[in-house]
Design an enzyme around this catalytic site. Structure first.
Site, PDB file in Angstrom:
ATOM      1  N   ALA A   1       0.789  -1.241   0.000  1.00 36.71           N
ATOM      2  CA  ALA A   1       0.000   0.000   0.000  1.00 36.71           C
ATOM      3  C   ALA A   1       0.817   1.285   0.000  1.00 36.71           C
ATOM      4  O   ALA A   1       0.247   2.361   0.012  1.00 36.71           O
ATOM      5  CB  ALA A   1      -0.912   0.011   1.239  1.00 36.71           C
TER       6      ALA A   1
ATOM      7  N   PHE B   1       6.351  -2.807   3.254  1.00 32.15           N
ATOM      8  CA  PHE B   1       7.675  -3.075   3.816  1.00 32.15           C
ATOM      9  C   PHE B   1       8.532  -1.844   3.588  1.00 32.15           C
ATOM     10  O   PHE B   1       9.072  -1.664   2.496  1.00 32.15           O
ATOM     11  CB  PHE B   1       8.281  -4.290   3.119  1.00 32.15           C
ATOM     12  CG  PHE B   1       9.198  -5.114   3.977  1.00 32.15           C
ATOM     13  CD1 PHE B   1       9.393  -4.813   5.316  1.00 32.15           C
ATOM     14  CD2 PHE B   1       9.861  -6.207   3.447  1.00 32.15           C
ATOM     15  CE1 PHE B   1      10.233  -5.586   6.112  1.00 32.15           C
ATOM     16  CE2 PHE B   1      10.704  -6.987   4.235  1.00 32.15           C
ATOM     17  CZ  PHE B   1      10.886  -6.680   5.563  1.00 32.15           C
TER      18      PHE B   1
ATOM     19  N   LYS C   1       3.335 -13.644 -14.072  1.00 38.14           N
ATOM     20  CA  LYS C   1       2.023 -13.011 -14.295  1.00 38.14           C
ATOM     21  C   LYS C   1       1.001 -14.047 -14.786  1.00 38.14           C
ATOM     22  O   LYS C   1      -0.174 -13.991 -14.408  1.00 38.14           O
ATOM     23  CB  LYS C   1       2.144 -11.847 -15.279  1.00 38.14           C
ATOM     24  CG  LYS C   1       2.891 -10.627 -14.710  1.00 38.14           C
ATOM     25  CD  LYS C   1       2.247 -10.095 -13.436  1.00 38.14           C
ATOM     26  CE  LYS C   1       2.931  -8.849 -12.896  1.00 38.14           C
ATOM     27  NZ  LYS C   1       2.455  -8.503 -11.522  1.00 38.14           N
TER      28      LYS C   1
ATOM     29  N   ALA D   1       5.183  -5.791  -5.207  1.00 42.70           N
ATOM     30  CA  ALA D   1       6.236  -5.954  -6.207  1.00 42.70           C
ATOM     31  C   ALA D   1       7.518  -6.093  -5.412  1.00 42.70           C
ATOM     32  O   ALA D   1       7.865  -5.219  -4.629  1.00 42.70           O
ATOM     33  CB  ALA D   1       6.296  -4.762  -7.144  1.00 42.70           C
TER      34      ALA D   1
ATOM     35  N   TYR E   1       0.461  -7.075 -16.073  1.00 47.33           N
ATOM     36  CA  TYR E   1       0.891  -6.240 -17.190  1.00 47.33           C
ATOM     37  C   TYR E   1       1.072  -7.111 -18.428  1.00 47.33           C
ATOM     38  O   TYR E   1       1.470  -8.271 -18.323  1.00 47.33           O
ATOM     39  CB  TYR E   1       2.193  -5.505 -16.858  1.00 47.33           C
ATOM     40  CG  TYR E   1       2.625  -4.565 -17.965  1.00 47.33           C
ATOM     41  CD1 TYR E   1       1.835  -3.471 -18.312  1.00 47.33           C
ATOM     42  CD2 TYR E   1       3.790  -4.799 -18.686  1.00 47.33           C
ATOM     43  CE1 TYR E   1       2.203  -2.622 -19.348  1.00 47.33           C
ATOM     44  CE2 TYR E   1       4.163  -3.950 -19.726  1.00 47.33           C
ATOM     45  CZ  TYR E   1       3.366  -2.863 -20.051  1.00 47.33           C
ATOM     46  OH  TYR E   1       3.720  -2.033 -21.079  1.00 47.33           O
TER      47      TYR E   1
ATOM     48  N   ASP F   1       6.984  -7.955   6.544  1.00 48.06           N
ATOM     49  CA  ASP F   1       7.050  -8.821   5.367  1.00 48.06           C
ATOM     50  C   ASP F   1       5.701  -9.487   5.096  1.00 48.06           C
ATOM     51  O   ASP F   1       5.307 -10.422   5.791  1.00 48.06           O
ATOM     52  CB  ASP F   1       8.139  -9.878   5.587  1.00 48.06           C
ATOM     53  CG  ASP F   1       8.265 -10.805   4.388  1.00 48.06           C
ATOM     54  OD1 ASP F   1       7.614 -10.556   3.350  1.00 48.06           O
ATOM     55  OD2 ASP F   1       9.021 -11.796   4.504  1.00 48.06           O
ATOM     56  N   ALA F   2       5.029  -9.006   4.059  1.00 46.73           N
ATOM     57  CA  ALA F   2       3.686  -9.513   3.732  1.00 46.73           C
ATOM     58  C   ALA F   2       3.693 -10.983   3.333  1.00 46.73           C
ATOM     59  O   ALA F   2       2.658 -11.641   3.357  1.00 46.73           O
ATOM     60  CB  ALA F   2       3.081  -8.679   2.597  1.00 46.73           C
TER      61      ALA F   2
ATOM     62  N   TYR G   1       9.437  -8.953 -21.037  1.00 49.92           N
ATOM     63  CA  TYR G   1       8.336  -8.889 -20.072  1.00 49.92           C
ATOM     64  C   TYR G   1       7.380 -10.083 -20.187  1.00 49.92           C
ATOM     65  O   TYR G   1       7.534 -11.091 -19.505  1.00 49.92           O
ATOM     66  CB  TYR G   1       7.576  -7.542 -20.139  1.00 49.92           C
ATOM     67  CG  TYR G   1       6.812  -7.366 -18.847  1.00 49.92           C
ATOM     68  CD1 TYR G   1       7.350  -6.644 -17.787  1.00 49.92           C
ATOM     69  CD2 TYR G   1       5.595  -8.022 -18.644  1.00 49.92           C
ATOM     70  CE1 TYR G   1       6.700  -6.573 -16.567  1.00 49.92           C
ATOM     71  CE2 TYR G   1       4.935  -7.955 -17.431  1.00 49.92           C
ATOM     72  CZ  TYR G   1       5.484  -7.227 -16.396  1.00 49.92           C
ATOM     73  OH  TYR G   1       4.841  -7.190 -15.191  1.00 49.92           O
TER      74      TYR G   1
END
Ligand code: NAD
Ligand code: NA
Length: 399
Positions: free
Chosen positions: A49, A74, A245, A140, A226, A111-112, A236
């Site tokens: 967030a 974090f 992804k 990310a 993305y 740390d999520a 990517y």
């Protein structure tokens, strides 16, 4: 202390607390200017967030539909003469602005990926909100320690199969050059990247939140992906990060199944390429973004993270008739303006011409640079950067 930008490679080592506050205020003003998001979320958990899309999601929820928000991130506060991180200052500013508007806002710094932070978050939801009706997943990170096995994974940004050569820019010096990135040497690099940026941790969060009974009926959860143009496919979408992804997107039906009895839904939203701390680390992509900005600004369709998230909430997730528009693969697309045929055709044409000599003329490298420094609270006209700033800013909800 006097705080000026100091960079090393694609990272900025310093951050300005007052500039970060200005950035947050600007985003809040934008959301308010768009009016209330009817049927918007009311109790929101945002994982990731403090910067980028996650911060803009939190601001959109709070100031678009008066949502109470819990933010997980974090970041580092200032300590012993060293300033805090941009995300720390952003979060301090966000909480202060939210509280001043009478909105509930609390944050968890840790740390999520860990079980501990998930537990702590669940306890906070139970104590203060009871349940949440939206979970935004916007992490990310270059690494993840797996909470069940303790294995530490590092992601890599590499092509798969063959080397990839294309143009890239050093946006500090304005030098455009060819870069060759060698492909992964083994499948482990792919698996590691999936372990860090794929869907497993999102699933762990939703499983834990559900088991604890803190997800409301009709809950929604959204994570960000993305795609981008063909010219970045090798690095990517068809590279290691793209495999992660794919994994994230494949988690959607798994979560939908898990949320069925709550009438809940999970989504992946494909967002536009934007300057964030994460995207500036990917070779080739910043040069593409500089051209994309030039073209989209000329067409009047340019958006930053806050415009993207406001549109995601107002026009996709929380429409008045409750319908959520999806593509053929079941994804939300707010990269639609980026991927428009006319935009992509112009970018492709410019891509063939771009060089060090014409960079400032045919690309928006100046806009890229400015937005990069804005991420760290720099280059805001409202701030006097020669003045002493107090780096010891606290986040009100964190002792
Ligand atoms: P960002 O770097 O600005 O934000 C990352 C957030 O994750 C920060 O709040 C950070 O504190 C948090 N975080 C990182 N590791 C953590 C950890 N271990 N524990 C807790 N918090 C942690 O990144 P962003 O560009 O906003 O990316 C968010 C998502 O959007 C990613 O999934 C990214 O792939 C996706 N996305 C980005 C772009 C782009 O162009 N930037 C485009 C489309 C989609
Ligand atoms: Na984010």
């Amino acid at each position: 202390m006097i705080i000026q930008p100091r960079t090393r490679g694609f990272i900025c080592l310093t951050a300005h607390p007052d500039g970060a506050h200005q950035a947050v205020k600007n985003q809040i003003e934008y959301v308010k200017s768009k009016g209330e998001i009817k049927n918007g979320p009311k109790k929101v958990l945002v994982i990731g967030a403090s910067t980028g899309f996650g911060l803009s999601s939190r601001i959109t929820a709070a100031f678009g539909s008066d949502a109470a928000t819990i933010g997980v991130f974090f970041e580092k506060p200032a300590s012993e003469g060293k300033m805090g991180t941009a995300g720390w200052y952003n979060s301090a500013a966000f909480e202060k602005e939210a509280h001043a508007s009478g909105l509930y806002a609390k944050s968890i710094n840790g740390d999520a990926f860990s079980d501990e932070v998930k537990k702590e978050t669940i306890e906070l939801i139970k104590k203060d909100l009871g349940q949440v009706d939206l979970v935004v997943y916007s992490l990310a990170s270059p690494r993840r320690t797996h909470p069940k096995t303790g294995v530490a994974y590092a992601s890599v940004l590499k092509p798969i199969g063959q080397p990839f050569t294309n143009k890239t820019v050093d946006f500090h010096t304005g030098v455009v050059s060819d870069i060759t990135i060698n492909p992964v040497e083994n499948d482990e690099d792919i698996a590691n990247t999936i372990a860090v940026m794929g869907g497993e941790d999102w699933k762990f969060w939703i499983e834990d939140l559900k088991a604890a009974g803190v997800l409301a009926k009709d809950v929604k959860t959204v994570a960000y992906s993305y795609i981008g143009p063909e010219l970045t496919f090798p690095i990517y979408r068809n590279g290691t990060i793209g495999q992660a992804k794919n994994d994230l997107e494949a988690t959607v039906p798994v979560l939908n199944n898990l949320l069925k009895d709550l009438n809940g839904t999970s989504y992946v939203s494909v967002n536009k390429a934007l300057v964030t701390q994460s995207s500036s680390a990917i070779p080739v992509v910043p040069l593409y973004i500089s051209l994309l900005y030039k073209v989209m600004k000329a067409k009047g369709t340019h958006e930053g993270t806050i415009e993207q998230m406001q549109r995601l909430f107002a026009d996709r997730l929380y429409t008045e008739n409750g319908e959520v528009e999806l593509d053929e693969a079941g994804r939300i697309r707010v990269d639609d303006w980026e991927m428009a045929d006319d935009v992509q055709a112009e970018v492709a044409k410019l891509w063939n011409q771009i060089s060090t000599e014409n960079l400032s003329e045919i690309s928006d490298i100046e806009g890229y640079r400015k937005e990069f420094f804005n991420l760290f609270g720099f280059e805001f006209d409202e701030i006097d950067y020669e003045k002493d700033a107090n780096e010891n800013v606290q986040i009100p909800s964190i002792e």
